[in-house]
Design a protein around this motif. Structure first.
Motif, PDB file in Angstrom:
ATOM      1  N   LEU A  84       0.864  -1.171   0.000  1.00 23.38           N
ATOM      2  CA  LEU A  84       0.000   0.000   0.000  1.00 23.38           C
ATOM      3  C   LEU A  84       0.902   1.223   0.000  1.00 23.38           C
ATOM      4  N   ASP A  85       0.382   2.348  -0.452  1.00 19.89           N
ATOM      5  CA  ASP A  85       1.111   3.615  -0.410  1.00 19.89           C
ATOM      6  C   ASP A  85       0.680   4.373   0.833  1.00 19.89           C
ATOM      7  N   PHE A  86       1.664   4.707   1.708  1.00 22.24           N
ATOM      8  CA  PHE A  86       1.308   5.357   2.968  1.00 22.24           C
ATOM      9  C   PHE A  86       2.555   5.928   3.615  1.00 22.24           C
ATOM     10  N   ALA A  87       2.371   6.995   4.428  1.00 20.72           N
ATOM     11  CA  ALA A  87       3.519   7.681   5.013  1.00 20.72           C
ATOM     12  C   ALA A  87       3.462   7.819   6.535  1.00 20.72           C
ATOM     13  N   LEU A  88       2.325   7.583   7.182  1.00 26.06           N
ATOM     14  CA  LEU A  88       2.245   7.725   8.637  1.00 26.06           C
ATOM     15  C   LEU A  88       2.684   6.436   9.336  1.00 26.06           C
ATOM     16  N   ASP A  89       2.743   6.499  10.673  1.00 18.47           N
ATOM     17  CA  ASP A  89       3.228   5.360  11.468  1.00 18.47           C
ATOM     18  C   ASP A  89       2.125   4.326  11.653  1.00 18.47           C
ATOM     19  N   VAL A  90       2.412   3.096  11.296  1.00 19.99           N
ATOM     20  CA  VAL A  90       1.443   2.002  11.375  1.00 19.99           C
ATOM     21  C   VAL A  90       1.729   1.169  12.613  1.00 19.99           C
ATOM     22  N   SER A  91       0.662   0.834  13.349  1.00 21.99           N
ATOM     23  CA  SER A  91       0.821   0.023  14.558  1.00 21.99           C
ATOM     24  C   SER A  91       0.250  -1.383  14.415  1.00 21.99           C
ATOM     25  N   LYS A  92      -0.672  -1.571  13.453  1.00 20.77           N
ATOM     26  CA  LYS A  92      -1.306  -2.879  13.339  1.00 20.77           C
ATOM     27  C   LYS A  92      -1.896  -3.038  11.945  1.00 20.77           C
ATOM     28  N   VAL A  93      -1.804  -4.262  11.417  1.00 18.94           N
ATOM     29  CA  VAL A  93      -2.431  -4.597  10.143  1.00 18.94           C
ATOM     30  C   VAL A  93      -3.078  -5.971  10.270  1.00 18.94           C
ATOM     31  N   THR A  94      -4.300  -6.083   9.777  1.00 15.89           N
ATOM     32  CA  THR A  94      -4.927  -7.394   9.666  1.00 15.89           C
ATOM     33  C   THR A  94      -5.362  -7.600   8.217  1.00 15.89           C
ATOM     34  N   VAL A  95      -5.327  -8.858   7.786  1.00  8.82           N
ATOM     35  CA  VAL A  95      -5.800  -9.242   6.459  1.00  8.82           C
ATOM     36  C   VAL A  95      -6.845 -10.323   6.643  1.00  8.82           C
ATOM     37  N   ASN A  96      -8.049 -10.058   6.237  1.00 11.77           N
ATOM     38  CA  ASN A  96      -9.176 -10.975   6.428  1.00 11.77           C
ATOM     39  C   ASN A  96      -9.312 -11.392   7.885  1.00 11.77           C
ATOM     40  N   GLY A  97      -9.123 -10.402   8.790  1.00 12.77           N
ATOM     41  CA  GLY A  97      -9.329 -10.625  10.208  1.00 12.77           C
ATOM     42  C   GLY A  97      -8.167 -11.250  10.940  1.00 12.77           C
ATOM     43  N   ARG A  98      -7.078 -11.564  10.247  1.00 13.03           N
ATOM     44  CA  ARG A  98      -5.930 -12.207  10.881  1.00 13.03           C
ATOM     45  C   ARG A  98      -4.738 -11.258  10.858  1.00 13.03           C
ATOM     46  N   ALA A  99      -3.970 -11.242  11.954  1.00  9.51           N
ATOM     47  CA  ALA A  99      -2.811 -10.364  12.042  1.00  9.51           C
ATOM     48  C   ALA A  99      -1.846 -10.633  10.894  1.00  9.51           C
ATOM     49  N   ALA A 100      -1.310  -9.570  10.335  1.00 10.18           N
ATOM     50  CA  ALA A 100      -0.365  -9.682   9.224  1.00 10.18           C
ATOM     51  C   ALA A 100       0.915  -8.931   9.570  1.00 10.18           C
ATOM     52  N   ARG A 101       2.030  -9.406   9.022  1.00 11.15           N
ATOM     53  CA  ARG A 101       3.297  -8.705   9.193  1.00 11.15           C
ATOM     54  C   ARG A 101       3.336  -7.507   8.238  1.00 11.15           C
ATOM     55  N   PHE A 102       4.075  -6.465   8.632  1.00  9.86           N
ATOM     56  CA  PHE A 102       4.191  -5.293   7.779  1.00  9.86           C
ATOM     57  C   PHE A 102       5.539  -4.639   7.991  1.00  9.86           C
ATOM     58  N   ALA A 103       5.994  -3.947   6.957  1.00  9.36           N
ATOM     59  CA  ALA A 103       7.255  -3.223   6.997  1.00  9.36           C
ATOM     60  C   ALA A 103       7.170  -2.083   5.997  1.00  9.36           C
ATOM     61  N   THR A 104       8.048  -1.093   6.160  1.00 17.15           N
ATOM     62  CA  THR A 104       8.082   0.018   5.225  1.00 17.15           C
ATOM     63  C   THR A 104       9.268  -0.144   4.281  1.00 17.15           C
ATOM     64  N   SER A 105       9.099   0.428   3.088  1.00 17.69           N
ATOM     65  CA  SER A 105      10.141   0.361   2.068  1.00 17.69           C
ATOM     66  C   SER A 105      10.083   1.620   1.224  1.00 17.69           C
ATOM     67  N   GLY A 106      11.249   2.197   0.919  1.00 18.86           N
ATOM     68  CA  GLY A 106      11.265   3.393   0.092  1.00 18.86           C
ATOM     69  C   GLY A 106      10.563   4.556   0.756  1.00 18.86           C
ATOM     70  N   GLU A 107      10.039   5.470  -0.083  1.00 21.68           N
ATOM     71  CA  GLU A 107       9.420   6.683   0.436  1.00 21.68           C
ATOM     72  C   GLU A 107       8.024   6.456   0.986  1.00 21.68           C
ATOM     73  N   GLN A 108       7.225   5.565   0.365  1.00 18.97           N
ATOM     74  CA  GLN A 108       5.836   5.465   0.784  1.00 18.97           C
ATOM     75  C   GLN A 108       5.270   4.046   0.693  1.00 18.97           C
ATOM     76  N   GLU A 109       6.140   3.036   0.560  1.00 21.86           N
ATOM     77  CA  GLU A 109       5.626   1.671   0.435  1.00 21.86           C
ATOM     78  C   GLU A 109       5.424   1.024   1.806  1.00 21.86           C
ATOM     79  N   LEU A 110       4.198   0.567   2.051  1.00 29.48           N
ATOM     80  CA  LEU A 110       3.882  -0.253   3.214  1.00 29.48           C
ATOM     81  C   LEU A 110       3.708  -1.673   2.700  1.00 29.48           C
ATOM     82  N   VAL A 111       4.641  -2.557   3.043  1.00 33.64           N
ATOM     83  CA  VAL A 111       4.659  -3.925   2.525  1.00 33.64           C
ATOM     84  C   VAL A 111       3.977  -4.838   3.540  1.00 33.64           C
TER      85      VAL A 111
END
Length: 473
Positions: A84-111
């Motif tokens: 996803l494209d995003f620039a603020l601080d992320v504390s939690k991500v879920t995918v279909n109701g289940r916790a997902a791992r996340f990391a930032t990359s480059g200027e605005q990539e939320l992986v």
């Protein structure tokens, strides 16, 4: 978008998805860009968004934004991860109701890496929880969040979503929106579409805005602060909501109202050329910002007060409202197609000028053509493919509008006026390319227009003559 001459740039349901071992083998990461040569990292691959549901809280005193955005999408390939494209601080991500791992990359990539692969065609419900002070976050050296004396505004092109919600940030992936915003009681929140509800409780007021027609991410807007709000309707009953910061210079404020309050009248006028207005609401807002541009934020246009410092300016209102057809309802497919937005919005200014008795499109186009000699750099910018550095150059707007008058001269009024309505009708709520527009113009006119479009849109030189045809007015 309309730039000032002084400024040269510028509900949701969680769908469970069974892991299918056979599909896992063919799954892979979604691309970190949607494939636009102008902005290789903007947008993302591997999924298609259908809806954004934003649940936000904003404190104007500290410019602090908190929230959760839930994205409903469909996987267009097997996915082991996606961006996803995003620039603020992320504390939690879920995918279909289940916790997902996340990391930032480059200027605005939320992986985002879900705990199991997503099959092609599978439904996605992605919830991202985040916080930040948007005005202090810079990407590529700038922020698209503007602080005001009593709040903040999100508006910019080609990017503004990064500072207030995660997204697939490219016009090729449009979606519908529900925007819920909580602000301190006494403050207001303005966004796109229809105001569904407004409730105050425990010192906070919640606003729920809904845009039920597909909308590009850069066309989503948010303004929080104090506003004087007016309500009216177009002749066909479309509700018009306009808002003005009460702390504007009094003369500027009066000029802004004299201009923006004509929104309904101008929508009715443009409907005569472009067809029925495509959305359920219309309007605009004038916040107390120092920016020097206006932007066609869908159904609720953003206007800098600088447009109104010297007097009323209905030309900019006509420009931004024309975008509701050319740019918003029908969005560009790649940013190189920007002429389909700005050339036609510029031409709408000339149609409105004729209506107001200040010049015909032919006269105004001739003035632009004559004002720039052959050796002027103005003619070195190709409106049909200006490049990212020149995407908002004057030539895209003005040479682009002259090209439209030249097209009118070439194919005649009957075919031209049919074309003005046919394009936003055939591509309503979708996307389009210049090549598709050329094909439609050729079909409606019965003329081979290849040389015409090459000369006017893709040649780094002043066309040898203007007017371009016997139908010139």
């Amino acid at each position: 978008m309309r730039l000032r001459l002084i400024a040269s740039t510028a509900v949701v349901t969680a769908f469970g998805l069974l892991a299918i071992p056979a599909s896992a083998a063919s799954a892979g990461p979604g691309a970190p860009g949607i494939g636009d040569p102008y902005y290789p990292t903007y947008g993302n691959g591997g999924y298609d968004v259908s809806h954004y549901a934003l649940d936000l809280g904003y404190q104007p005193a500290t410019d602090t934004l908190t929230g959760t955005t839930t994205i409903t999408a469909t996987a267009t390939q097997g996915l082991t991860s996606f961006d996803l494209d995003f620039a603020l601080d992320v504390s939690k991500v879920t995918v279909n109701g289940r916790a997902a791992r996340f990391a930032t990359s480059g200027e605005q990539e939320l992986v985002i890496t879900p705990d199991r692969p997503i099959a092609k065609g599978g439904r996605l419900s992605v919830a991202v929880t985040y916080s930040g002070v948007p005005s202090k976050v810079q990407r590529y050296g700038f922020t698209s969040w503007m602080r005001t004396p009593d709040g903040g505004v999100a508006a910019n092109e080609p990017e503004s979503a990064w500072w207030w919600f995660p997204s697939n940030d490219h016009p090729a992936d449009k979606a519908t929106y529900d925007v819920n915003v909580r602000v301190p009681a006494g403050d207001q929140a303005i966004s796109n579409g229809i105001l569904v509800s407004q409730r105050t409780r425990d010192g906070w007021t919640g606003y729920h805005w809904r845009e039920d027609k597909p909308q590009a991410t850069y066309l989503a807007t948010l303004a929080v602060g104090h506003f004087d709000v007016t309500h009216s309707r177009t002749a066909t009953g479309v509700p018009v909501l306009n808002a003005y910061s009460p702390d504007l210079d009094p003369t500027t404020a009066a000029n802004a109202r004299a201009s923006v309050e004509r929104t309904g009248e101008i929508v009715d006028f443009l409907s005569g050329y472009f067809g029925p207005y495509p959305f359920a609401s219309a309007g605009g807002y004038v916040p107390n910002v120092t920016a020097g541009f206006a932007l066609e934020t869908q159904t609720r246009v953003f206007y800098s007060p600088k447009f109104f410092t010297k007097g009323p300016d209905t030309s900019v209102v006509a420009h931004e409202l024309a975008h509701q057809w050319y740019g918003d309802s029908v969005s560009l497919d790649r940013w190189s197609d920007i002429w389909l937005n700005e050339g036609f919005a510029g031409y709408a200014e000339w149609l409105w000028a004729q209506h107001e008795g200040t010049g015909t499109p032919q006269q105004l186009a001739q003035q632009v053509y004559d004002a720039h000699p052959a050796d002027d750099a103005f003619w070195t910018v190709e409106p049909g493919d200006p490049g990212a550095a020149n995407q908002f150059d004057d030539a895209v707007y003005d040479r682009g509008a002259v090209a439209i008058q030249a097209l009118r001269d070439t194919i005649g009024d009957t075919a031209f006026l049919r074309l003005l309505k046919s394009w936003p009708t055939q591509h309503r709520y979708g996307n389009g390319t210049i090549a598709e527009f050329e094909a439609l113009a050729e079909r409606l006119s019965g003329k081979d227009l290849g040389d015409f479009f090459t000369t006017w849109l893709y040649t780094k030189a002043k066309p040898a003559s203007f007017p371009a045809g016997p139908a010139a007015r």
